[in-house]
Write a protein that holds these residues in place. Structure first.
Motif, mmCIF file in Angstrom:
data_model
loop_
_atom_site.group_PDB
_atom_site.id
_atom_site.type_symbol
_atom_site.label_atom_id
_atom_site.label_comp_id
_atom_site.label_asym_id
_atom_site.label_seq_id
_atom_site.Cartn_x
_atom_site.Cartn_y
_atom_site.Cartn_z
ATOM 1 N N PRO A 84 0.828 -1.214 0.000
ATOM 2 C CA PRO A 84 0.000 0.000 0.000
ATOM 3 C C PRO A 84 0.863 1.265 0.000
ATOM 4 C CG PRO A 84 -0.780 -1.576 1.627
ATOM 5 C CD PRO A 84 0.540 -2.082 1.141
ATOM 6 N N SER A 85 0.450 2.241 -0.780
ATOM 7 C CA SER A 85 1.123 3.533 -0.809
ATOM 8 C C SER A 85 0.367 4.482 0.112
ATOM 9 C CB SER A 85 1.150 4.086 -2.233
ATOM 10 O OG SER A 85 1.745 5.356 -2.283
ATOM 11 N N ALA A 86 1.079 5.148 0.997
ATOM 12 C CA ALA A 86 0.415 6.031 1.961
ATOM 13 C C ALA A 86 1.373 7.145 2.371
ATOM 14 C CB ALA A 86 -0.036 5.236 3.190
ATOM 15 N N GLY A 87 0.799 8.186 2.979
ATOM 16 C CA GLY A 87 1.604 9.254 3.557
ATOM 17 C C GLY A 87 1.984 10.362 2.603
ATOM 18 N N ALA A 88 1.364 10.422 1.400
ATOM 19 C CA ALA A 88 1.712 11.483 0.452
ATOM 20 C C ALA A 88 1.303 12.840 1.009
ATOM 21 C CB ALA A 88 1.047 11.239 -0.896
ATOM 22 N N GLY A 89 2.173 13.835 0.816
ATOM 23 C CA GLY A 89 1.942 15.161 1.353
ATOM 24 C C GLY A 89 1.228 16.073 0.380
ATOM 25 N N GLU B 91 1.414 16.310 -3.723
ATOM 26 C CA GLU B 91 1.952 15.085 -4.309
ATOM 27 C C GLU B 91 0.849 14.319 -5.027
ATOM 28 O OE1 GLU B 91 5.426 14.378 -0.909
ATOM 29 O OE2 GLU B 91 4.101 12.743 -1.515
ATOM 30 N N THR B 92 1.222 13.608 -6.088
ATOM 31 C CA THR B 92 0.247 12.865 -6.879
ATOM 32 C C THR B 92 -0.307 11.693 -6.081
ATOM 33 O OG1 THR B 92 1.355 13.455 -8.929
ATOM 34 C CG2 THR B 92 -0.111 11.557 -9.002
ATOM 35 N N CYS B 93 -1.609 11.490 -6.179
ATOM 36 C CA CYS B 93 -2.268 10.360 -5.529
ATOM 37 C C CYS B 93 -3.159 9.669 -6.559
ATOM 38 C CB CYS B 93 -3.110 10.815 -4.337
ATOM 39 S SG CYS B 93 -4.249 12.182 -4.703
ATOM 40 N N ALA C 107 -5.493 13.682 7.349
ATOM 41 C CA ALA C 107 -6.085 15.010 7.147
ATOM 42 C C ALA C 107 -5.898 15.514 5.722
ATOM 43 C CB ALA C 107 -5.543 16.036 8.142
ATOM 44 N N ARG C 108 -5.524 14.605 4.810
ATOM 45 C CA ARG C 108 -5.386 14.964 3.401
ATOM 46 C C ARG C 108 -6.357 14.140 2.565
ATOM 47 N NH1 ARG C 108 -2.623 19.718 3.284
ATOM 48 N NH2 ARG C 108 -1.023 19.646 4.909
ATOM 49 N N SER C 109 -6.827 14.740 1.502
ATOM 50 C CA SER C 109 -7.734 14.080 0.575
ATOM 51 C C SER C 109 -7.109 14.060 -0.811
ATOM 52 C CB SER C 109 -9.067 14.837 0.520
ATOM 53 O OG SER C 109 -9.913 14.315 -0.480
ATOM 54 N N CYS C 110 -7.460 13.054 -1.593
ATOM 55 C CA CYS C 110 -7.010 13.009 -2.988
ATOM 56 C C CYS C 110 -7.992 13.828 -3.816
ATOM 57 C CB CYS C 110 -6.948 11.566 -3.481
ATOM 58 S SG CYS C 110 -6.155 11.366 -5.092
ATOM 59 N N SER C 111 -7.553 14.995 -4.274
ATOM 60 C CA SER C 111 -8.443 15.940 -4.940
ATOM 61 C C SER C 111 -8.840 15.443 -6.325
ATOM 62 C CB SER C 111 -7.744 17.292 -5.074
ATOM 63 O OG SER C 111 -6.800 17.259 -6.133
ATOM 64 N N ALA D 223 -16.547 10.681 -5.629
ATOM 65 C CA ALA D 223 -15.857 9.398 -5.527
ATOM 66 C C ALA D 223 -14.886 9.339 -4.354
ATOM 67 C CB ALA D 223 -15.098 9.115 -6.827
ATOM 68 N N SER D 224 -14.680 10.466 -3.688
ATOM 69 C CA SER D 224 -13.690 10.505 -2.614
ATOM 70 C C SER D 224 -14.311 10.066 -1.292
ATOM 71 C CB SER D 224 -13.113 11.918 -2.465
ATOM 72 O OG SER D 224 -12.271 11.987 -1.343
ATOM 73 N N ALA D 225 -13.593 9.177 -0.605
ATOM 74 C CA ALA D 225 -14.081 8.698 0.694
ATOM 75 C C ALA D 225 -13.885 9.735 1.783
ATOM 76 C CB ALA D 225 -13.359 7.414 1.064
ATOM 77 N N THR D 226 -13.068 10.736 1.524
ATOM 78 C CA THR D 226 -12.751 11.727 2.560
ATOM 79 C C THR D 226 -13.535 13.019 2.410
ATOM 80 O OG1 THR D 226 -10.868 12.431 1.222
ATOM 81 C CG2 THR D 226 -10.447 10.815 2.946
ATOM 82 N N GLY D 227 -14.386 13.139 1.398
ATOM 83 C CA GLY D 227 -15.195 14.336 1.241
ATOM 84 C C GLY D 227 -14.510 15.399 0.409
#
Length: 631
Positions: free
Chosen positions: A480-485, A488-490, A499-503, A529-533
């Motif tokens: 699993p890839s995690a911790g991108a700031g 950074e591309t997600c 506390a970050r979302s993939c925009s 489609a984002s689980a984080t809102g």
């Protein structure tokens, strides 16, 4: 005990391949009449595929394929008796009644496009779904010819690093096209999908931006637009691109739809074509010129065929429940939705689609008969052109157009690998990458055998095709890839730090529930489609009154002082918004009424006054900027 050495076996294989008057299938039939009962293959931890027919990328024969690690160790012609095989700690697989082929190669894929109807928008990033579908179909390498460069080059890097289970990915990244040209038409923000070239002196800057990404190809767009005239790359610009690409050691591939496009490319020394033209018939003289120049055409017949069958309601794949194993449910539902396909079902579109299909098929045959090299690509991601599955359809369409089945198979294996410059792909021979497809039956007798996939090996590893079916939800990430700031591309929400979302732009951003959670100049945008809102998305600072966006896009406000270039529609004050809630530059869409309202300055300092009878309604509380709308 009689032993068949690797050298002797390869020598016999070479004889059959080189003897043009004696098909390898004939050689295999003769040898199969007397099994090599005492052949011994001593190989610890090898996989031995025995008892079937082997298509090596050029010819077919009864043979045994030995896989060691991620490579093909040897191909032994003739029948090998089970008792004569010793595979050490490996595996002997009886593939009697089956055909063993190199993994297929698709030379034209749009990894992020979802194959829904024109105008259909899906909020989800289906990159992993499309990757699974290709693997399940036996597509073990592919060339992406137009996707967001941020996403596609990140995907390629992860695959190359061994972080993802996926086909080998080659990518062009953004397309080089004139301002307003295909596919970034006037009124659309280019993002990182297109690089605009309007004059030769703009080529250097474009390459300076692109080459650090190490594209595998440079894709140029030569497209007249047919009934909708489009700007075209000038011939001097094409020549400048070809010269810059040659200096960088990167091959150019041209999107071409008419004879004049082919001629412009050939004049600049470009000999690789992403389509066969479908707007008109090519002359035999032009086809002979292409052949003399060493041109290679990737016909993409599946595109016009898919549009035609969709227009006629004959996309029979939609009736197969198994399609859900490879195609997202939302895409299937959209292709079944009468409202979304209504425009395609008109007599006008049906007639146009029939003409495109007929032109493309006829032009392929003209090119083939003239000696132009053919390699296979599906253009997956277009309406009804499903990732993985469409390459089978493409191979069948090549054969229907007049290409012998064995050459149609070669177009999707050895010939495609040659386009990629990879002599270790697309063939089954000593030292080749062990990308292997096993199907039930004989595709040379019936190409529908490609639909009956028995096994797929990726670099020597047997894939669990059932686990890769979309309803199973299996992840392709080995770790699993995690911790991108921030910034950074997600490729998924879970990859971003807490506390970050993939925009929606596929970058990690701060999570938000409203504008107050974001810094000034950043809007809180929600991606279904984002689980984080919501994500805090920074605007680009375009000017609402100057409307200074590139390519005729519209500058709109998102709130919290944020402005961004966005897709432009045609409607202005009081006129309807278009289907994607877009209005002409200088107007914004009121979603509640689906009408456009002109922008105005409540201070009266900038822009035009509102039409007579309307007043400027201050929107500063919403926009975070001194702006209003006429109403």
């Amino acid at each position: 005990m009689h032993r068949t050495s690797l050298g002797a076996a390869m020598g016999r294989l070479s004889f059959c391949i080189l003897a043009a008057s004696i098909p390898l299938a004939g050689c295999g039939a003769a040898e199969g009449s007397s099994a090599l009962a005492a052949t011994e293959i001593t190989c610890s931890r090898c996989t031995v595929l025995k008892g079937g027919t082997v298509f090596d990328g050029s010819r077919a024969a009864r043979a045994t394929v030995v896989i060691e690690g991620d490579r093909v160790r040897q191909v032994v012609l003739g029948d090998v008796a089970l008792g004569g095989v010793e595979a050490g700690g490996g595996e002997v697989v009886d593939v009697a009644g089956k055909t063993v082929l190199p993994g297929l190669i698709d030379l034209h894929v749009h990894s992020l496009s979802v194959a829904g109807p024109q105008g259909y928008y899906d909020e989800e990033l289906h990159l992993e779904d499309h990757t699974k579908a290709m693997l399940r179909a036996g597509v073990t390498s592919y060339l992406d010819l137009g996707s967001s460069q941020r996403v596609i080059f990140e995907q390629r890097a992860r695959i190359d690093a061994g972080e993802l289970l996926a086909p080998q990915l080659f990518a062009a990244g953004p397309l080089l096209t004139p301002t307003g040209g295909h596919p970034c038409y006037h009124g659309s923000p280019p993002g990182d999908f297109c690089l605009f070239i309007d004059a030769p002196d703009e080529v250097a800057a474009a390459f300076e931006a692109l080459l650090p990404r190490a594209p595998d190809f440079i894709k140029i767009v030569l497209e007249s637009g047919g009934s909708r005239p489009l700007p075209r790359l000038s011939r001097p610009s094409v020549a400048a691109i070809a010269e810059a690409a040659a200096a960088a050691g990167v091959r150019v591939i041209a999107h071409a739809t008419q004879a004049v496009d082919i001629e412009a490319a050939l004049d600049a020394g470009v000999t690789l074509f992403a389509h066969v033209p479908d707007q008109e018939r090519l002359s035999p003289e032009l086809a002979r010129r292409m052949a003399a120049a060493g041109a290679v055409v990737v016909p993409t017949l599946a595109v016009t065929d898919g549009l035609y069958r969709l227009a006629l309601g004959a996309l029979t794949e939609l009736d197969d429940p198994a399609l859900a194993d490879d195609v997202p449910a939302g895409v299937i539902a959209a292709l079944r939705d009468p409202a979304l396909v209504a425009e395609l079902r008109t007599a006008r579109f049906q007639g146009a689609a029939r003409a495109w299909r007929d032109h493309a098929s006829a032009n392929l045959l003209t090119c083939y008969q003239a000696g132009v090299a053919i390699a296979a690509g599906s253009d997956a991601g277009n309406p009804g052109v499903f990732h993985g599955l469409a390459l089978r359809r493409e191979i069948a369409l090549l054969a229907e157009a007049g290409v012998p089945p064995i050459e149609a198979l070669a177009a999707a294996t050895r010939a495609a690998a040659d386009v990629l410059g990879r002599a270790d792909l697309g063939r089954l021979e000593e030292g080749a990458v062990a990308d292997v497809l096993v199907v039930d039956g004989d595709p040379l007798a019936d190409l529908r055998a490609l639909e009956r996939v028995s096994r797929v090996y990726k670099a020597g590893v047997l894939l669990d095709r059932e686990a890769l079916a979309l309803p199973r939800g299996t992840s392709l990430a080995r770790e699993p890839s995690a911790g991108a700031g921030p910034g950074e591309t997600c490729l998924a929400a879970a990859e971003c730090a807490p506390a970050r979302s993939c925009s929606p732009a596929q970058v990690c951003a701060a999570i938000c529930s409203d504008a107050a959670d974001c810094a000034p100049g950043s809007a809180c945008l929600f991606d279904g489609a984002s689980a984080t809102g919501g994500s805090c998305v920074e605007g680009d600072g375009c000017d609402l009154f100057a409307q200074d966006c590139e390519n005729g896009a519209a500058c709109v406000f998102w709130g919290n002082g944020s402005t961004s270039c966005w897709f432009a529609g045609a409607g202005s004050d009081g006129e309807p918004c278009d289907a994607s809630f877009a209005c002409a530059p200088g107007s914004v869409c009121d979603a509640a009424s689906s009408t456009c309202s002109d922008l105005c300055d409540p201070r009266g300092e900038r822009g035009e006054p509102c039409p007579a009878g309307e007043r400027c309604v201050d929107q500063a509380a919403i926009a975070g900027l001194p702006v209003g709308v006429c109403g």
